[in-house]
Design a protein around this motif. Structure first.
Motif, mmCIF file in Angstrom:
data_model
loop_
_atom_site.group_PDB
_atom_site.id
_atom_site.type_symbol
_atom_site.label_atom_id
_atom_site.label_comp_id
_atom_site.label_asym_id
_atom_site.label_seq_id
_atom_site.Cartn_x
_atom_site.Cartn_y
_atom_site.Cartn_z
ATOM 1 N N UNK A 115 -0.026 -13.534 50.864
ATOM 2 C CA UNK A 115 0.168 -13.931 49.464
ATOM 3 C C UNK A 115 -0.470 -15.295 49.212
ATOM 4 N N UNK A 116 -0.289 -16.210 50.175
ATOM 5 C CA UNK A 116 -0.891 -17.546 49.996
ATOM 6 C C UNK A 116 -2.413 -17.420 49.896
ATOM 7 N N UNK A 117 -2.984 -16.622 50.786
ATOM 8 C CA UNK A 117 -4.442 -16.433 50.728
ATOM 9 C C UNK A 117 -4.846 -15.823 49.384
ATOM 10 N N UNK A 118 -4.056 -14.824 48.920
ATOM 11 C CA UNK A 118 -4.356 -14.191 47.624
ATOM 12 C C UNK A 118 -4.356 -15.228 46.493
ATOM 13 N N UNK A 119 -3.380 -16.139 46.530
ATOM 14 C CA UNK A 119 -3.319 -17.164 45.484
ATOM 15 C C UNK A 119 -4.583 -18.016 45.509
ATOM 16 N N UNK A 120 -4.980 -18.448 46.714
ATOM 17 C CA UNK A 120 -6.160 -19.313 46.834
ATOM 18 C C UNK A 120 -7.427 -18.585 46.390
ATOM 19 N N UNK A 121 -7.587 -17.346 46.863
ATOM 20 C CA UNK A 121 -8.785 -16.587 46.504
ATOM 21 C C UNK A 121 -8.809 -16.325 45.000
ATOM 22 N N UNK A 122 -7.648 -15.943 44.448
ATOM 23 C CA UNK A 122 -7.578 -15.671 43.009
ATOM 24 C C UNK A 122 -7.998 -16.894 42.213
ATOM 25 N N UNK A 123 -7.514 -18.034 42.632
ATOM 26 C CA UNK A 123 -7.844 -19.258 41.900
ATOM 27 C C UNK A 123 -9.349 -19.501 41.949
ATOM 28 N N UNK A 149 -22.885 -14.585 52.324
ATOM 29 C CA UNK A 149 -22.357 -15.903 52.696
ATOM 30 C C UNK A 149 -22.226 -16.828 51.488
ATOM 31 N N UNK A 150 -22.967 -16.511 50.409
ATOM 32 C CA UNK A 150 -22.873 -17.330 49.194
ATOM 33 C C UNK A 150 -21.736 -16.870 48.277
ATOM 34 N N UNK A 151 -21.143 -15.750 48.638
ATOM 35 C CA UNK A 151 -20.154 -15.109 47.767
ATOM 36 C C UNK A 151 -18.754 -15.634 48.077
ATOM 37 N N UNK A 152 -18.091 -16.252 47.109
ATOM 38 C CA UNK A 152 -16.761 -16.794 47.396
ATOM 39 C C UNK A 152 -15.782 -15.729 47.890
ATOM 40 N N UNK A 153 -15.946 -14.509 47.376
ATOM 41 C CA UNK A 153 -14.999 -13.451 47.730
ATOM 42 C C UNK A 153 -15.069 -13.116 49.221
ATOM 43 N N UNK A 154 -16.253 -13.247 49.826
ATOM 44 C CA UNK A 154 -16.434 -12.936 51.245
ATOM 45 C C UNK A 154 -15.391 -13.646 52.112
ATOM 46 N N UNK A 170 -12.888 -21.937 58.582
ATOM 47 C CA UNK A 170 -14.056 -21.879 57.702
ATOM 48 C C UNK A 170 -13.683 -21.175 56.395
ATOM 49 N N UNK A 171 -13.039 -20.016 56.518
ATOM 50 C CA UNK A 171 -12.650 -19.249 55.335
ATOM 51 C C UNK A 171 -11.880 -20.109 54.342
ATOM 52 N N UNK A 172 -10.799 -20.719 54.833
ATOM 53 C CA UNK A 172 -9.930 -21.467 53.928
ATOM 54 C C UNK A 172 -10.646 -22.693 53.368
ATOM 55 N N UNK A 173 -11.418 -23.367 54.228
ATOM 56 C CA UNK A 173 -12.124 -24.568 53.761
ATOM 57 C C UNK A 173 -13.121 -24.202 52.665
ATOM 58 N N UNK A 174 -13.884 -23.120 52.881
ATOM 59 C CA UNK A 174 -14.875 -22.727 51.880
ATOM 60 C C UNK A 174 -14.181 -22.376 50.558
ATOM 61 N N UNK A 175 -13.074 -21.624 50.652
ATOM 62 C CA UNK A 175 -12.373 -21.220 49.421
ATOM 63 C C UNK A 175 -11.916 -22.458 48.635
ATOM 64 N N UNK A 176 -11.331 -23.413 49.338
ATOM 65 C CA UNK A 176 -10.816 -24.601 48.657
ATOM 66 C C UNK A 176 -11.966 -25.432 48.070
ATOM 67 N N UNK A 177 -13.009 -25.641 48.882
ATOM 68 C CA UNK A 177 -14.127 -26.449 48.393
ATOM 69 C C UNK A 177 -14.790 -25.783 47.183
ATOM 70 N N UNK A 184 -13.420 -23.762 45.064
ATOM 71 C CA UNK A 184 -12.519 -23.864 43.907
ATOM 72 C C UNK A 184 -12.733 -25.195 43.203
ATOM 73 N N UNK A 185 -12.776 -26.253 43.999
ATOM 74 C CA UNK A 185 -12.946 -27.581 43.410
ATOM 75 C C UNK A 185 -14.284 -27.662 42.664
ATOM 76 N N UNK A 186 -15.330 -27.125 43.298
ATOM 77 C CA UNK A 186 -16.650 -27.169 42.658
ATOM 78 C C UNK A 186 -16.644 -26.374 41.343
ATOM 79 N N UNK A 187 -16.067 -25.194 41.375
ATOM 80 C CA UNK A 187 -16.053 -24.356 40.166
ATOM 81 C C UNK A 187 -15.247 -25.012 39.047
ATOM 82 N N UNK A 188 -14.097 -25.586 39.405
ATOM 83 C CA UNK A 188 -13.279 -26.245 38.375
ATOM 84 C C UNK A 188 -14.069 -27.405 37.763
ATOM 85 N N UNK A 189 -14.740 -28.142 38.630
ATOM 86 C CA UNK A 189 -15.520 -29.276 38.158
ATOM 87 C C UNK A 189 -16.654 -28.801 37.234
#
Ligand SMILES: Nc1ncnc2c1ncn2[C@@H]1O[C@H](COP(=O)(O)OP(=O)(O)O)[C@@H](O)[C@H]1O
Ligand SMILES: [Mg+2]
Lengths: 254, 326
Positions: free
Chosen positions: A139-147, A199-204, A230-237, A239-244
């Protein structure tokens, strides 16, 4: 950031989601069709590898698909709001553009995590054994990926003014994102060029992270492609880039 | 100090100049009207004042705040009803208003009360749980005005608030809007391309092609016409026309079966006409100059009533067509 504003942007999305039965039905039906029609059919062709059946292998991908569609739909409803004017009501309000983007991204996250959880709870049907911690982890991963995907959708939505572009977004962004996410086949088996695109795809990275939770013991072709860190770091980074990027796009004035 | 202060405002879209160096002030608590035909630059000016567009050059201050640099303070000071509806049709009336109250950070204790108050104000309280998509055009407009008042703005912008409404709803809406400055101390900035509606304003700026071509109170503006218009119907218009010319030395012309006379003082001219023509006069109409005449005089063209062909125009066209073909 204005929390009342974030709250009400999320509440609106949630209310509309609950009210719109057809959206809920198709949101749940799509993953089921892929899982039980495509997945079951392919299982005949693809033998289990490393103790993981094909259905089990695509289960994280199906969760990713649920998130992809519902987060993207939620975010590109911004285009709808632009076309029907409601966006102006939000834009002229004394709230920062960051608030608007975060509010929208959270709307998408909540609605799609909910759907992903419904699909996730089907795990016993696939012969999977998940404990409470596995489910919480998923569920935590789903929240991060969804965001992250929702924030990506917002960036996409800022490029369009009219809902006529919907089918273009569907065909040229959403579908390729799905097929190049490692959802249906391992990224490591893709040809070089496609592997690069994946590798460029956030969903991956979201699908990959879910593989760690869903079939932790997998090895060989059907095992995850990257490390969980790597997975979690890429997702978080991302997210920040997209929000920005989304905030910057919203700050633009004609 | 004026509540809206605009100085040398310019807005260009490529080669189009939507606002060409315009300047004006609006005093607090008044109704200010921006009057002009379609494409004159009314919506563009409002968009700059409410921070949705940045100007190409020039300054705009609302409530003392700069629209470009202090947009957040400007946004807190204003309410706005856009030209096209900005309600969420899939939410109820009340939900739309609550959304607004949260968005503008109205305190928790106040939220419900304010929403209920404005709903009652626009007479929609008993429809609050209906989805907005079930509302008529007039109801939607009223709801939008109500929404614009929830956070107690200093200035309420109304961009063509009556566009597409039937005459009865238009009248109701104006009655309601004109009462707002006194009730809430709010300043109203409105645009319209219906000349008659601008009559309710304390001050009017007439805008054409991005330029303000006149600015004053409606009464003062109409003085540029310098007289009244008299419409006269007689048993024999041709004969009456000759008599008026020979006895009073006034040129009359014929329009739609009526004699049309322009006079400096219509009220004293009428008795003379009646004395001259005796009982062949069937009817007399004295018309004060309208803002339409003002616009005509200033620009040499009538304001175009484009867009939504309303029933009156259609009826007039049908009548004209019949006259030509029967
Ligand atoms: N976003 C835009 N891009 C290009 N041209 C625009 C834009 N907005 C308005 N215009 C042009 O600016 C002029 C003024 O438009 P507008 O302010 O909407 O007029 P009004 O509200 O008085 O009808 C028009 O010629 C219109 O086509
Ligand atoms: Mg306009």
């Amino acid at each position: 950031m204005e929390f009342n504003a974030i709250y009400v942007i999320v509440a609106r999305e949630f209310k509309k989601f609950v009210r719109e039965r057809s959206r809920l039905v198709s949101a749940i039906a799509r993953p089921l069709v892929w899982l039980f029609l495509v997945g079951a059919g392919m299982s005949r062709l693809v033998p289990p590898v490393g103790g993981v059946s094909y259905m089990q292998f695509i289960f994280p991908g199906i969760l990713g698909m649920t998130i992809l569609f519902s987060s993207m739909f939620s975010s590109i409803s911004i285009i709808w709001d632009k076309e029907f004017g409601f966006m102006k009501e939000i834009l002229v309000a004394p709230v920062s553009r960051l608030t608007i983007v975060v509010g929208k991204a959270l709307s998408g996250s909540i609605v799609s995590t909910l759907q992903a959880v419904i699909v996730l709870l089907l795990f016993p049907l696939l012969g999977l054994k998940l404990g409470a911690t596995d489910i919480i982890g998923a569920v935590i991963i789903c929240v991060l990926v969804s965001f992250s995907v929702s924030a990506f959708g917002i960036v996409i939505a800022t490029f369009y003014e009219s809902y006529e572009s919907f089918s273009a977004i569907m065909n040229f962004i959403i579908m390729p994102m799905f097929f190049l996410s490692g959802a249906m086949y391992p990224v490591k088996l893709l040809p070089e060029a496609l592997r690069f695109a994946a590798k460029l795809n956030p969903l991956t990275y979201g699908v990959d992270a879910l593989k760690y939770v869903i079939s932790p013991l997998a090895h060989g072709a059907m095992s995850p492609d990257f490390s969980i860190v790597t997975d979690l770091a890429v997702i978080v980074v991302l997210s920040v880039i997209f929000v920005f990027a989304g905030t910057k796009a919203f700050e633009r004035r004609g | 100090m004026p509540i809206i202060k605009v100085e040398n405002l310019v807005k260009r879209f490529g080669s189009i100049t939507a606002a060409n160096n315009i300047s004006f002030n609006v005093e607090e608590g008044t109704i200010f009207g921006f009057l002009g035909p379609n494409s004159a630059g009314k919506t563009t000016t409002i968009s700059i004042l409410c921070t949705l567009l940045g100007p190409t050059s020039g300054n705009a201050l609302v409530n003392g705040y700069d629209c470009t640099k202090e947009s957040s303070s400007v946004r807190k000071s204003i309410g706005i009803v856009f030209q096209d509806t900005t309600l969420d049709k899939d939410l109820t009336a009340e939900e739309n208003l609550l959304f607004h109250a949260y968005l503008y950070n109205v305190e928790k204790a106040e939220r419900r009360k304010r929403v209920d108050d404005v709903l009652k104000l626009v007479d929609l309280f008993n429809r609050k749980d209906d989805l907005v998509k079930k509302f008529s055009g007039g109801m939607k407009r009223r709801l939008e005005v109500a929404r614009g008042l929830i956070h107690r703005p200093k200035v309420l912008f109304l961009d063509e608030p009556t566009l597409g409404l039937d005459p009865q709803s238009r009248l109701n809406l104006w009655e309601f809007i004109t009462a707002l400055p006194e009730k809430y101390g709010v300043t109203i900035f409105m645009t319209t391309h219906y000349m008659d509606e601008a009559e309710v304003c304390d001050n009017i700026a007439i805008i054409d092609n991005g330029n303000i071509i006149a600015m004053n109170s409606p009464e003062e503006l109409k003085k540029v016409i310098g007289g009244d218009v008299i419409y006269l119907k007689t048993r024999d218009n041709a004969k009456a026309k000759d008599e008026i010319k020979s006895m009073l030395d006034i040129d009359a012309s014929t329009r739609d079966g009526e004699l049309f006379i322009s006079a400096v003082r219509g009220d004293t001219c009428i008795p003379e006409l009646i004395r001259t023509l005796g009982d062949s006069v069937l009817s007399v109409r004295l018309q004060r100059p309208t803002l339409n005449d003002v616009f005509l005089k200033l620009t040499g063209k009538a304001i175009r009533e484009e867009g939504g062909a309303d029933t009156d125009t259609i009826k007039a066209e049908v009548r004209a067509y019949r006259r030509r073909h029967e």
